[in-house]
Design an enzyme around this catalytic site. Structure first.
Site, PDB file in Angstrom:
ATOM      1  CE1 TYR A   5      -8.859   2.323  -9.779  1.00 18.44           C
ATOM      2  CE2 TYR A   5      -7.389   2.335 -11.084  1.00 18.44           C
ATOM      3  CZ  TYR A   5      -8.215   0.695 -10.024  1.00 18.44           C
ATOM      4  OH  TYR A   5      -8.320  -0.199 -10.220  1.00 18.44           O
ATOM      5  CB  CYS A  30     -15.429   4.568 -30.144  1.00 16.82           C
ATOM      6  SG  CYS A  30     -14.659   4.213 -31.805  1.00 16.82           S
ATOM      7  CD  GLU A  40       0.762  -8.776   0.945  1.00 14.40           C
ATOM      8  OE1 GLU A  40       0.693 -10.427   1.695  1.00 14.40           O
ATOM      9  OE2 GLU A  40      -0.103  -8.670   0.719  1.00 14.40           O
ATOM     10  N   PRO A  41       4.510  -5.180  -0.660  1.00 12.83           N
ATOM     11  CG  PRO A  41       6.762  -4.314  -0.921  1.00 12.83           C
ATOM     12  CD  PRO A  41       6.134  -5.597  -0.482  1.00 12.83           C
ATOM     13  N   GLY A  42       3.214  -3.677  -3.841  1.00 16.05           N
ATOM     14  CA  GLY A  42       3.496  -3.598  -5.503  1.00 16.05           C
ATOM     15  C   GLY A  42       3.913  -2.311  -6.123  1.00 16.05           C
ATOM     16  CE1 TYR A  92      -2.368  -3.828  -8.698  1.00 10.74           C
ATOM     17  CE2 TYR A  92      -1.162  -1.515  -7.785  1.00 10.74           C
ATOM     18  CZ  TYR A  92      -1.518  -2.710  -7.690  1.00 10.74           C
ATOM     19  OH  TYR A  92      -1.724  -2.861  -6.554  1.00 10.74           O
ATOM     20  NE  ARG A 113      -3.342   3.440 -11.527  1.00 14.79           N
ATOM     21  CZ  ARG A 113      -3.547   4.094 -10.839  1.00 14.79           C
ATOM     22  NH1 ARG A 113      -3.001   5.209 -11.245  1.00 14.79           N
ATOM     23  NH2 ARG A 113      -3.576   4.447  -9.043  1.00 14.79           N
ATOM     24  N   GLY A 139       0.675  -1.823   0.281  1.00 16.32           N
ATOM     25  CA  GLY A 139       0.183  -0.244  -0.158  1.00 16.32           C
ATOM     26  C   GLY A 139       0.688   1.135  -0.168  1.00 16.32           C
TER      27      GLY A 139
HETATM   28  N1  LLP Z   1      -1.422  -7.129  -0.262  1.00 16.39           N
HETATM   29  C1  LLP Z   1      -3.107  -7.237  -1.097  1.00 16.39           C
HETATM   30  C2  LLP Z   1      -3.491  -8.260  -0.543  1.00 16.39           C
HETATM   31  C3  LLP Z   1      -3.305  -6.216  -1.966  1.00 16.39           C
HETATM   32  O1  LLP Z   1      -4.911  -6.063  -2.405  1.00 16.39           O
HETATM   33  C4  LLP Z   1      -2.933  -5.307  -2.701  1.00 16.39           C
HETATM   34  C5  LLP Z   1      -3.450  -4.505  -3.174  1.00 16.39           C
HETATM   35  C6  LLP Z   1      -1.354  -5.025  -2.286  1.00 16.39           C
HETATM   36  C7  LLP Z   1      -0.558  -6.245  -1.079  1.00 16.39           C
HETATM   37  C8  LLP Z   1      -0.096  -3.885  -3.094  1.00 16.39           C
HETATM   38  O2  LLP Z   1      -1.021  -3.001  -2.967  1.00 16.39           O
HETATM   39  P1  LLP Z   1       0.214  -1.951  -3.452  1.00 16.39           P
HETATM   40  O3  LLP Z   1       1.609  -1.751  -2.604  1.00 16.39           O
HETATM   41  O4  LLP Z   1       0.428  -2.574  -4.990  1.00 16.39           O
HETATM   42  O5  LLP Z   1      -0.450  -0.717  -2.915  1.00 16.39           O
HETATM   43  N2  LLP Z   1      -5.640  -1.669  -9.577  1.00 16.39           N
HETATM   44  C9  LLP Z   1      -5.208  -0.598  -8.411  1.00 16.39           C
HETATM   45  C10 LLP Z   1      -4.934  -0.983  -7.614  1.00 16.39           C
HETATM   46  C11 LLP Z   1      -5.259  -1.886  -6.468  1.00 16.39           C
HETATM   47  C12 LLP Z   1      -4.464  -2.727  -5.984  1.00 16.39           C
HETATM   48  C13 LLP Z   1      -5.269  -4.020  -4.834  1.00 16.39           C
HETATM   49  N3  LLP Z   1      -4.208  -4.626  -4.179  1.00 16.39           N
HETATM   50  C14 LLP Z   1      -4.523   0.609  -8.590  1.00 16.39           C
HETATM   51  O6  LLP Z   1      -4.654   1.420 -10.356  1.00 16.39           O
HETATM   52  O7  LLP Z   1      -4.584   1.731  -7.928  1.00 16.39           O
END
Ligand code: LLP
Length: 437
Positions: A339, A366, A295-297, A396, A335, A253
């Protein structure tokens, strides 16, 4: 002086005014690979992994774990990089698991999330030796027990718990978010119930708990609050059942910068302060420090990414609005449409020109909602054939791309100090019909 729009340290401007990304000339990359193209700065990704790993080690010693949330960008090469960097991973579908396996990443280091794993998902993941299931609900718990019993194995799980925290209004509302579709809420008693049920299952080892409070979070208090609630839950469960969790996963997050107005988060410093808090809290609750996972994404890959587009039409509607159309759009970046996310868009060919025209940068679908960003300042001279760079597109974007209007998905080109190479090829028209009978 560095322009304020160069929002990440991997951006710079060459002597000829060209935008450089990870030291590479974006015009040359556009020529070499065509547009639209996703660029990914491999060194930046590795640097972000190391920042997390080192900070977690400093905060928790051997009890710190970092899992890359691969929903942010899932393709074979990224799993290879994660493997080389010693990162765990989070997966959310059998498709991601399949990609992980194709990359040769060891699945025992993977955690399988999602709020609705099908029986096929459970079986496929177990067949291939998934490390952990992060169990969302009771039906899933029983499905995993049944499959583990059939295979005569013991399956490690975490339980996804809803701590009741709203990441954006934390101070005012500390019991919000119980209505989430994910996990079992502490407040309703569902979390305790599923914990007791898990402990009764013969083929399941409950290793601990998981929570995820939200995404694009800038307020680091949120993590302290989540840790506080979750550690108190662990202590409560210990008092009631004698079971003491060995692992606590606090989710992902951390926010990133899409525009210069957003702050830079010092991840290492944040992790250290969360670490101090957790260690003190464990002492005061009389529980052992569990393994702590993050769990960073987004914060691993987002600012390692940049999309290059070629400008098509420039439509000026006097007294109303200006539009600059590019050769991509909501198919490679949904996005803003989804959002309203802000973005920085730069004229890659000449960063020194004054940017006095305000326009909407739009795609070629379109659909009037096919907008990448409104109110973008660009040079008045912008014209067909110019190159635009949209920043912070590593997370994403590829993973949420579509073929709407039968537009092929762009390739992913990796940039490193040693050169550049294709990690994912550009889709072809043939790819668009190859499943059709
Ligand atoms: N762990 C869990 C259980 C999650 O649901 C998520 C993201 C993460 C880790 C990773 O979160 P991050 O570090 O990436 O913020 N599509 C949306 C974001 C959806 C996130 C869903 N879960 C966007 O483009 O902003």
């Amino acid at each position: 002086m560095k322009s304020k729009d160069l929002i990440c340290e991997n951006l710079s401007v060459g002597e000829n005014g060209r935008l450089l990304f990870a030291g590479h000339d974006t015009e040359l990359l556009a020529k070499k690979y065509g547009t639209p193209v996703y660029l990914l700065d491999e060194d930046r990704i590795r640097q972000r992994c190391r920042t997390y790993l080192q900070a977690m080690k400093k905060a928790f010693g051997c009890k710190g774990k970092v899992l890359y949330a691969s929903k942010a960008a899932s393709f074979k090469r990224i799993y290879e990089i994660m493997n080389e960097e010693g990162m765990g991973i989070d997966v959310v579908s059998s498709g991601e698991i399949y990609t992980v396996l194709r990359a040769g990443y060891p699945l025992q280091n993977a955690y399988f999330h999602s709020n609705n794993k099908t029986d096929e998902d459970v079986s496929f993941a177990m067949e291939n030796g998934i490390g952990y299931f992060v169990v969302d609900n009771e039906e899933e718990l029983f499905a995993i027990q049944t499959e583990a019993e059939r295979r005569n194995i013991n399956q490690k799980i975490l339980l996804r718990i809803t701590p009741g925290i709203d990441p954006h209004t934390y101070m005012a509302v500390s019991t919000g978010k119980v209505d989430s579709k994910f996990g079992s809420a502490i407040e309703t008693g569902a979390a305790e119930k599923i914990t007791r049920l898990s402990l009764e299952q013969k083929n399941i080892s409950l290793m601990g708990f998981h929570c995820h409070v939200g995404s694009q979070v800038f307020d680091s208090e949120v993590y302290l609050r989540a840790a506080d609630v979750m550690l108190s839950f662990i202590a409560d469960i210990k008092a009631k059942t004698g079971y003491e969790a060995k692992e606590l996963d606090l989710g992902g997050g951390y926010g990133v910068r899409y525009v210069s107005e957003q702050p830079v988060i010092d991840i290492a410093e944040n992790i250290l302060s969360v670490g101090d808090f957790i260690k003190e809290k464990c002492m005061s609750l009389g529980i052992l420090l569990p393994y702590i996972a993050l769990e960073p994404g987004r914060s691993i890959v987002a600012d390692a990414g940049l999309t290059l587009y070629t400008v098509g039409s420039v439509k000026k509607i006097p007294g109303y609005k200006n539009y600059v159309s590019v050769d991509g759009g909501m198919t490679d970046n949904v996005r803003f449409a989804m959002y309203g996310s802000p973005y920085t868009i730069l004229p890659a060919l000449d960063m020194n020109l004054p940017r006095e025209m305000r326009c909407s940068v739009v795609g070629r679908c379109c659909e009037s909602g096919d907008i990448i960003q409104n109110n973008v300042p660009l040079p008045d001279s912008i014209k067909r054939g110019d190159i635009l760079a949209c920043l912070t597109t590593g997370a994403y974007h590829y993973s949420m791309a579509s073929n709407y209007n039968r537009i092929p998905r762009p390739p992913i080109v990796m940039l490193s100090a040693n050169g550049n190479y294709i990690a994912v090829k550009r889709e072809t028209f043939e790819d668009l019909t190859h499943l059709e009978v």
